[in-house]
Design an enzyme around this catalytic site. Structure first.
Site, PDB file in Angstrom:
ATOM      1  N   LYS A   1      14.063   3.515 -11.476  1.00  0.00           N
ATOM      2  CA  LYS A   1      13.288   2.309 -11.151  1.00  0.00           C
ATOM      3  C   LYS A   1      12.965   1.603 -12.459  1.00  0.00           C
ATOM      4  O   LYS A   1      12.634   2.248 -13.452  1.00  0.00           O
ATOM      5  CB  LYS A   1      11.999   2.703 -10.420  1.00  0.00           C
ATOM      6  CG  LYS A   1      11.020   1.552 -10.225  1.00  0.00           C
ATOM      7  CD  LYS A   1       9.936   1.885  -9.224  1.00  0.00           C
ATOM      8  CE  LYS A   1       8.733   2.609  -9.772  1.00  0.00           C
ATOM      9  NZ  LYS A   1       7.984   1.899 -10.813  1.00  0.00           N
TER      10      LYS A   1
ATOM     11  N   GLU B   1      11.057  -2.212 -14.109  1.00  0.00           N
ATOM     12  CA  GLU B   1      10.130  -3.298 -13.789  1.00  0.00           C
ATOM     13  C   GLU B   1      10.682  -4.662 -14.182  1.00  0.00           C
ATOM     14  O   GLU B   1      11.232  -4.832 -15.276  1.00  0.00           O
ATOM     15  CB  GLU B   1       8.800  -3.064 -14.515  1.00  0.00           C
ATOM     16  CG  GLU B   1       8.090  -1.813 -14.049  1.00  0.00           C
ATOM     17  CD  GLU B   1       6.713  -1.636 -14.688  1.00  0.00           C
ATOM     18  OE1 GLU B   1       6.244  -2.525 -15.431  1.00  0.00           O
ATOM     19  OE2 GLU B   1       6.100  -0.586 -14.419  1.00  0.00           O
TER      20      GLU B   1
ATOM     21  N   GLU C   1       3.966  -4.472  -6.060  1.00  0.00           N
ATOM     22  CA  GLU C   1       2.623  -3.988  -6.409  1.00  0.00           C
ATOM     23  C   GLU C   1       1.618  -5.131  -6.478  1.00  0.00           C
ATOM     24  O   GLU C   1       1.859  -6.156  -7.125  1.00  0.00           O
ATOM     25  CB  GLU C   1       2.698  -3.245  -7.760  1.00  0.00           C
ATOM     26  CG  GLU C   1       1.358  -2.710  -8.225  1.00  0.00           C
ATOM     27  CD  GLU C   1       1.442  -1.596  -9.262  1.00  0.00           C
ATOM     28  OE1 GLU C   1       2.561  -1.151  -9.583  1.00  0.00           O
ATOM     29  OE2 GLU C   1       0.370  -1.178  -9.740  1.00  0.00           O
TER      30      GLU C   1
ATOM     31  N   ASP D   1       6.048   6.293 -14.448  1.00  0.00           N
ATOM     32  CA  ASP D   1       5.519   6.296 -15.818  1.00  0.00           C
ATOM     33  C   ASP D   1       3.998   6.375 -15.813  1.00  0.00           C
ATOM     34  O   ASP D   1       3.374   6.538 -16.860  1.00  0.00           O
ATOM     35  CB  ASP D   1       6.036   5.088 -16.618  1.00  0.00           C
ATOM     36  CG  ASP D   1       5.715   3.753 -15.952  1.00  0.00           C
ATOM     37  OD1 ASP D   1       5.069   3.746 -14.888  1.00  0.00           O
ATOM     38  OD2 ASP D   1       6.118   2.714 -16.510  1.00  0.00           O
ATOM     39  N   SER D   2       3.391   6.318 -14.603  1.00  0.00           N
ATOM     40  CA  SER D   2       1.950   6.574 -14.479  1.00  0.00           C
ATOM     41  C   SER D   2       1.605   7.973 -14.974  1.00  0.00           C
ATOM     42  O   SER D   2       0.441   8.270 -15.222  1.00  0.00           O
ATOM     43  CB  SER D   2       1.506   6.406 -13.025  1.00  0.00           C
ATOM     44  OG  SER D   2       2.282   7.225 -12.176  1.00  0.00           O
TER      45      SER D   2
ATOM     46  N   ASP E   1      11.198   6.659 -13.125  1.00  0.00           N
ATOM     47  CA  ASP E   1      10.888   5.401 -13.823  1.00  0.00           C
ATOM     48  C   ASP E   1      11.595   5.354 -15.173  1.00  0.00           C
ATOM     49  O   ASP E   1      11.615   6.358 -15.899  1.00  0.00           O
ATOM     50  CB  ASP E   1       9.376   5.325 -14.091  1.00  0.00           C
ATOM     51  CG  ASP E   1       8.690   4.277 -13.246  1.00  0.00           C
ATOM     52  OD1 ASP E   1       9.371   3.366 -12.742  1.00  0.00           O
ATOM     53  OD2 ASP E   1       7.458   4.382 -13.088  1.00  0.00           O
TER      54      ASP E   1
END
Ligand code: KIV
Length: 291
Positions: A139, A141, A208, A71-72, A110
């Site tokens: 993925k 979070e 991270e 999502d970056s 993501d």
């Protein structure tokens, strides 16, 4: 017999050794079992966050093990201030591009902010969009509150990668981009989260922005691979965002970013030369024109 692999050989070893040409794309992972095997064999896993077909193909040909459509993308490509602006449609569209550039790669997509916090139905809709676009896994979070969704996605047949430590989708709650797990309680909580992810069936996790000692501890506690970003060298692999590694991201980079190229300077120079050549009528030449 070797012609196919020689055709795709892009290795530096082919430059150094004309007799031993290596097809680096063979290092590309195909399934979750490659992750397990890498950890078991003590081989470090390389993962790059890429968003387009061109970089996806180059990454695989260069021997990068696995690709992430993070999502970056919202920050790196669309210029938003945080990853919160990424949407399912945005990421799925980039997953499609990455899949077209790297047809055999193991691609992790993501799940963006909000897409897995609105109940199972909404979460599965996002997962389906990623899988149909070409993702091999998703993925997401954090752990607390996501347990049911993680189990459901895995039971549906889609592998899940966890992401703990600094979770950028919660940057507002975390109070900024800071090192996580700094206290003994914080570190213990992160290790518990990691163990829970492993127990739920996640095949790997991204860790991270934690201290290198916590990274090593986490990796030795788990049988699934821990892929670090700012988690030191003691984890089982490393992930970077391609535009950071290529020196294309504006502003100061976090300490963990290694710039392998001064991409912004090279691209600026090329654009400046093009503009000057057009202005001076040096482009196109006769050879660049049709008779
Ligand atoms: O969005 C992303 O690219 C990521 C990596 C930085 C791990 O989540």
């Amino acid at each position: 017999m070797f012609s196919q692999s020689l055709k795709h050989a892009t290795s530096t070893s082919s430059v150094n050794s004309p007799t031993l040409q290596v097809d680096l794309s063979q290092r590309s992972f195909r399934s979750v079992s490659d992750f397990r095997k890498a950890k078991r064999d003590g081989r470090k896993i390389s993962m790059l966050s890429v968003y387009d077909a061109v970089l996806a193909r180059l990454a695989v040909e260069a021997g990068v093990n696995t690709l992430l459509v993070g999502d970056s993308v919202a920050m790196a490509l669309y210029g938003f201030e945080s990853t919160i602006h990424a949407t399912v449609e945005m990421i799925a569209s980039h997953v499609g591009a990455v899949r077209r550039g790297a047809p055999c790669a193991f691609i992790v997509a993501d799940l963006p902010f909000g897409s897995y916090r609105r109940g199972l139905k909404a979460a599965m809709k996002a997962v389906e969009a990623m899988a149909r676009a070409g993702a091999s896994a998703v993925k997401l979070e954090g752990v607390a509150g996501n347990e049911k969704i993680i189990s459901h996605i895995i039971e549906s047949g889609i592998p899940v990668m966890g992401h703990i430590g600094l979770t950028p989708q919660s940057v507002l709650a975390l109070g900024g981009y800071k090192v996580q797990g700094g206290t003994e309680e914080g570190a213990a909580r992160l290790i518990e989260d990691a163990i829970e992810l492993e127990d739920l069936g996640a095949f790997s996790l991204v860790l991270e922005c934690v201290s290198r000692s916590l990274g090593s501890r986490m990796s030795s506690h788990l049988s699934i691979p821990v892929i670090g970003i700012g988690a030191g060298a003691g984890v089982d692999g490393q992930v970077l965002v391609a535009s950071d590694l290529l020196g294309l991201s504006p502003g100061r980079s976090p300490r963990f970013v290694r710039r392998y190229l001064d991409g912004a300077a090279l691209v600026s120079k090329a654009f400046e030369e093009f503009s000057r050549h057009v202005g001076d009528a040096h482009y196109p030449s006769e050879a660049e024109s049709y008779d």
